[in-house]
Design an enzyme around this catalytic site. Sequence first.
Site, PDB file in Angstrom:
ATOM      1  N   LYS A   1       0.862  -1.179   0.000  1.00  0.00           N
ATOM      2  CA  LYS A   1       0.000   0.000   0.000  1.00  0.00           C
ATOM      3  C   LYS A   1       0.895   1.224   0.000  1.00  0.00           C
ATOM      4  O   LYS A   1       1.676   1.454   0.925  1.00  0.00           O
ATOM      5  CB  LYS A   1      -0.915  -0.004   1.230  1.00  0.00           C
ATOM      6  CG  LYS A   1      -1.871   1.182   1.284  1.00  0.00           C
ATOM      7  CD  LYS A   1      -2.764   1.082   2.509  1.00  0.00           C
ATOM      8  CE  LYS A   1      -3.741   2.238   2.602  1.00  0.00           C
ATOM      9  NZ  LYS A   1      -4.615   2.125   3.805  1.00  0.00           N
TER      10      LYS A   1
ATOM     11  N   LYS B   1      -2.105  -1.534  -3.796  1.00  0.00           N
ATOM     12  CA  LYS B   1      -2.969  -0.357  -3.756  1.00  0.00           C
ATOM     13  C   LYS B   1      -2.102   0.896  -3.843  1.00  0.00           C
ATOM     14  O   LYS B   1      -1.134   1.005  -3.088  1.00  0.00           O
ATOM     15  CB  LYS B   1      -3.777  -0.353  -2.457  1.00  0.00           C
ATOM     16  CG  LYS B   1      -4.712   0.836  -2.294  1.00  0.00           C
ATOM     17  CD  LYS B   1      -5.390   0.842  -0.930  1.00  0.00           C
ATOM     18  CE  LYS B   1      -6.325   2.047  -0.814  1.00  0.00           C
ATOM     19  NZ  LYS B   1      -6.954   2.134   0.513  1.00  0.00           N
TER      20      LYS B   1
END
Length: 315
Positions: A187, A240
């Site tokens: 992320k 992400k």
Amino acid sequence: MRRLRKDSLRPLVRESRLSVEDLIMPVFVDENISAKKEIPSMPGYYRIPLGGVAEEVGRAMEKGIKAFILFGIPSYKDEVGSSAFDKNGVVQKAVREIKAEHSDAVVVTDVCLCEYTTHGHCGVVRDGIILNDETLPILGKTAVSHAEAGADIVAPSGMMDGMVKAIRNALDAEGFQDVAIMSYSAKYASSFYGPFREAAESGYAFGDRRSYQMDFHNSSEALREVELDIREGADIVMVKPALSYLDVIRKVKDKFGYPTAAYNVSGEYSMVKAAGKMGWLDEKQIAYEILVSIKRAGADLIITYHAMEIADFLG
């Protein structure tokens, strides 16, 4: 090469295919409202009241969407995010509401503290520092509370080192060995999250999240993050954001061959919506092309705010 590009032949040789079954639909559940509330920075997307969450999921399931990831907007916040692991918290209630009406829905729950803390960070804070190890037991308690409510998959998103191991141990100790973990393994500290922070009321009161989210200049680091999460017990790994990180998705899939998710995040969604509103792009065609590119890069699952409209498009 053009012989196989006829409309009748293209589907026969198509290398990547997007299915509605590849999609996970985010749901923002707000226990402070009694009617759907549109999110200004995410046109066409809404916060859903607790009393309407089962209906919202039902509408999506009629279109073939089977999986949902829940984000909660609680009625109270404190320094340690205690409402995140409250057995009667907003996500816990939402999971029970959904499972009571749609037992076959796949319910994923976001496990993080940012929506539940007064400071908006993903971990416990002391003297302006986000503390890693002190946060882990809270994440474990939160995951267990979600599993008790009926969640099928828990998805730790805070990028705390050791979070997958802490959650796996906590789940197993309470008899939830069959609850899967989908970890936000890679992320990035990205500017694409802006609309989400409005949607989930998860903006931070000071500093930023670069001390625990990844530097977007790096890709090999993502492989180390993913490898650690797999070793700790992750069942699905995630990259992400998605659109600017297709190279990372491909690296992860090629190296590990593991079930791989990608999050087509709020900023990616809002850019398409803004351009569509101006008449510069065909929203649905562009959304479809973006999602296919994410699938082509190697994602098995895609979390996307376009889920409902793409389900219609594919149908």
